[in-house]
Each structure stands twice: as structure tokens, then as C-alpha cells.
Design a protein around this motif. Sequence first.
Motif, PDB file in Angstrom:
ATOM      1  N   LEU B 123       0.788  -1.214  -0.161  1.00 57.34           N
ATOM      2  CA  LEU B 123       0.117  -0.061  -0.226  1.00 57.34           C
ATOM      3  C   LEU B 123       0.999   1.186  -0.030  1.00 57.34           C
ATOM      4  O   LEU B 123       1.648   1.418   0.719  1.00 57.34           O
ATOM      5  N   TYR B 124       0.497   2.278  -0.839  1.00 55.57           N
ATOM      6  CA  TYR B 124       1.289   3.733  -0.962  1.00 55.57           C
ATOM      7  C   TYR B 124       0.519   4.506  -0.104  1.00 55.57           C
ATOM      8  O   TYR B 124      -0.676   4.712  -0.266  1.00 55.57           O
ATOM      9  N   ARG B 125       1.440   5.395   0.483  1.00 56.28           N
ATOM     10  CA  ARG B 125       0.918   6.483   1.390  1.00 56.28           C
ATOM     11  C   ARG B 125      -0.203   7.463   0.310  1.00 56.28           C
ATOM     12  O   ARG B 125      -1.222   7.725   0.605  1.00 56.28           O
ATOM     13  N   GLY B 126       0.512   7.506  -0.934  1.00 56.60           N
ATOM     14  CA  GLY B 126      -0.569   8.260  -1.976  1.00 56.60           C
ATOM     15  C   GLY B 126      -1.695   8.099  -2.125  1.00 56.60           C
ATOM     16  O   GLY B 126      -2.683   8.896  -2.275  1.00 56.60           O
ATOM     17  N   LEU B 127      -2.006   6.674  -1.987  1.00 52.75           N
ATOM     18  CA  LEU B 127      -3.311   6.219  -2.079  1.00 52.75           C
ATOM     19  C   LEU B 127      -4.188   6.335  -0.859  1.00 52.75           C
ATOM     20  O   LEU B 127      -5.325   6.726  -0.851  1.00 52.75           O
ATOM     21  N   LEU B 128      -3.529   5.870   0.199  1.00 47.42           N
ATOM     22  CA  LEU B 128      -4.091   6.049   1.564  1.00 47.42           C
ATOM     23  C   LEU B 128      -4.679   7.184   1.860  1.00 47.42           C
ATOM     24  O   LEU B 128      -5.581   7.286   2.626  1.00 47.42           O
ATOM     25  N   GLU B 129      -3.886   8.167   1.650  1.00 42.22           N
ATOM     26  CA  GLU B 129      -4.268   9.818   2.099  1.00 42.22           C
ATOM     27  C   GLU B 129      -5.623  10.134   1.342  1.00 42.22           C
ATOM     28  O   GLU B 129      -6.042  11.250   1.852  1.00 42.22           O
ATOM     29  N   LYS B 130      -5.795   9.642   0.397  1.00 43.85           N
ATOM     30  CA  LYS B 130      -7.025   9.845  -0.569  1.00 43.85           C
ATOM     31  C   LYS B 130      -8.354   9.300   0.061  1.00 43.85           C
ATOM     32  O   LYS B 130      -9.314   9.730  -0.188  1.00 43.85           O
ATOM     33  N   LEU B 131      -8.017   8.337   0.841  1.00 41.27           N
ATOM     34  CA  LEU B 131      -9.255   7.551   1.352  1.00 41.27           C
ATOM     35  C   LEU B 131      -9.643   8.309   2.694  1.00 41.27           C
ATOM     36  O   LEU B 131      -8.904   8.570   3.547  1.00 41.27           O
ATOM     37  N   SER B 132     -10.943   8.450   2.646  1.00 36.87           N
ATOM     38  CA  SER B 132     -11.614   9.163   3.894  1.00 36.87           C
ATOM     39  C   SER B 132     -12.361   8.291   4.990  1.00 36.87           C
ATOM     40  O   SER B 132     -12.635   8.788   6.096  1.00 36.87           O
ATOM     41  N   THR B 133     -12.633   7.139   4.693  1.00 34.88           N
ATOM     42  CA  THR B 133     -13.383   6.325   5.493  1.00 34.88           C
ATOM     43  C   THR B 133     -12.691   5.105   5.551  1.00 34.88           C
ATOM     44  O   THR B 133     -11.912   4.554   4.627  1.00 34.88           O
ATOM     45  N   GLU B 134     -12.954   4.441   6.660  1.00 35.06           N
ATOM     46  CA  GLU B 134     -12.380   2.977   6.938  1.00 35.06           C
ATOM     47  C   GLU B 134     -13.146   1.934   5.917  1.00 35.06           C
ATOM     48  O   GLU B 134     -12.573   0.985   5.410  1.00 35.06           O
TER      49      GLU B 134
END
Lengths: 149, 281
Positions: B123-134
Amino acid sequence: MDQIIITLVLISLGYFFGRHAEKKHYRHIIEREELMNALPAMASRFPPVGEKFEQTLVSGNVVIANDYFKTFAAGLRNLFGGKVSSYETLLDRARREAVLRMKEEAQALQADYVFNVKYETTSISKGKNNRLPMIEVFAYGTALKKITP
Amino acid sequence: MYSNPKLPEGINTSKEHPLKEFSILLIGALALIVIVTFALGFFGSYLAGKIPYSAELKIASLYDPPDNNDSSKSEQALHAYLQQLADKIARAEHLPEAMKITVHYLDGDTVNAFATLGGNIILYRGLLEKLSTENALSMLLAHEIAHVKYRHPIKSLGRGVAAGIAIAAITGSTHSNALGETGLLTTLHYSRKMEQQSDEEAMRVLYKLYGHINGGAQLFKEFQKMREQQDLGESPALFSSHPLDQQRIDNFKRMATLNQWKTTGELTPLPDFFSIKKTEE
């Protein structure tokens, strides 16, 4: 990628230069064949009866290489089988050129006929990979010159 | 008495233009190569699916998983949270006991995540920080875990190896390393069918975990938004292995109505430390 480009360049060079050379060679062959028609070359082993001849061995030799385009086309032919038309002109030109050279030698001897004409065909590049096919055709016969008493 | 007739031309040679024969042969040969490569790829993929998971783990152990060496405290907490969520989803997907999911978090701007050999999920931070919910994060993890469940990484590798060998045999090149230099590090290419299978499995799990599928489509919407921002435009559907983003969103809706899954519901927020990384920047 580089290899594909190199191959494509070689194929097109082979096509244009090979085709040009072949056409030129054919023109030359047809021209000389007409001139040499006066000196018949026969396959028969027996000289004309009732006459005496001076007999000399004459020969003509030629080596012709295939161009890259034709070799590539023949390689593709290998996959499917069938008539390898790209080699037909190569052999045709080589045989005719060899006979012409033989006849030229006979003409220089002022012969009347060439009898017992035979061919030998050899592949020079035989069995070697990554080499353009090259053939040698050797034509030989007995030049007969009438002995006038 | 003795004469050589003048023979007509073209007896010993073909009159056909050499380029005509050449193009027919070339098209035939290329078609043959394509068919052989596809057929071998198909069988390679099929056979690779039969490889026991324990053997896949051995292949995966040949490569070093990409990990951040100097992870901070917040990152460790994040990693633990991701791993625990992945384990929960893996149980919900009924993964066999031997299939352990290992989550790798990479501090990179790349907007991407992928599953690879040996149950490794990157998992890249770039994608994770775009997601707003669990919910969206679970959708992403469930999608990647579904790839592992259906053995997509090894099937994809099998297809690649078989097709690579076919091409090497035809072109006669001997330099190619069948397994590739970076088997685990690079994204394996999954077919569109595989992606769809994983999407559907992910939706099932999302519904199972939360009782609704609200928030799941955010993942696809983020991808769509990103591509619009990059102004690259989507490549034609035929050449893209990921189903086009809009198509995935539509498929998401279609699946929801088909199974009568609730599309509304309370969204679970992400834990606090999840956003720490972002504010630190």
C-alpha cells in the motif's frame, strides 16, 4: 526494439538492392544468351558422327549470394512449407550464368559445340547459421571444334 | 542440326510479386506467434493455479519485500492498524489457514496499491491519504486480499513466464530470465476478469463487515478523479487491464441492486493517527 529496427532496415535494404541487382543480372543474361545461341550446348554424351573434333574441357563457375529480404522470406516459408519461390531466381540465375561463362570459354577456343554439359551445385554457407545463403554453380562440358582436313 | 532453342522466361521462376508472398507469410507468422503466445499464456496461468500455496511462498521468499526501514512511531501504529484490518478481512473472505496476508506500507506519493506473490500486499501512502473512511480502505484491502484468495498473483506470473518462454523460443533470445528480475516488486498484470472477480468479492466482504456497502465506491471515484487531474484520459477499454473506472462504478451499483445490498449506512471514520502522516507533511 533495436533488433526489430535493425532487422527491418536490413530487410528493406535487401529488398531494394537485391531486386535491382536481380533485374540487372537478368537483363544481362538474356542479352548474352541471344548472342551465345549460335554455340549450342548439348547434354548428349556422344559427339556428332562422321566428323572429327578437337576436344577440350570447358567450364564456367559462379557464386551468388541471396539477399536478406529473400532469406527472411524463405525463413518464414520454413514455418508453413511450400514452394520457396524466393530461392528460385537465385538458382535460375546461377545456372544460366555458369553456362554462359562456360560457353564464353568455348567461344574463345572457336568451338562449334559444347557436349556432355553437366552442372554441380554447392551451397557454400551450408550448415552455418546467421549467414546469408550462398551458392556456387559449376557448369562443365566438352568443347568440340571441327578439324578441317 | 544441333541448336539451343530460346526458352521463354518464367519457366523456372515465379511471376508473383515477392512482396505479396512476403506479406502473406509475415501476417501468417505473426498470427501464429500471437495464437501460440496466448495459448501458452492461458495454459501457464491454468497450471500456475495448481501450484500449492506453500510453493508460492518459496518463490516469494526469493525476493525482498519492499519495506520502510526507518519507520516512525506513528507509522508503526498505522502499520499495525492496517495489518489488523487485513486480518479481519481475510477471515471474512474465508482465506485458508496457510494464506497469511502481510501488509507493507510504503511512504511514497504513488497513488497505487497491489497484491503480489506470497500474500504480500503493498500500500502506498499516496493512495491511503486519499481515502476518507475505513469503509473505502476496507474495500481496497478486500480487493487486494481477493486477488490473493483467487491465486491471481501466481496465475499472472505463470501466464507471464509461459508467454515469455514462447517469445524467447521464437526470437531465439537466451538472455531472458524467466521469473524476471523484480517479480515481487513490480505490479503484476491482472486481467480485467480477475479485477472484476476481486471487486465483487470485495463488495461481498464489505457488506458482511458493515451491513451496507456505502463508501466502497470512493476507491474507484478517487482513481477516476486522479486520472482526470492528470488529464491523461483513460486508455481504451481493450488495452486497459483495470476495468475503466466508470465501468467499475457502474458495476458496483449493478451488483448492489442485484444483491439488494444497502447503499446507505453509517460510515466508519479512520483512526486519528491515520491522518497524522498527512498533517506532518
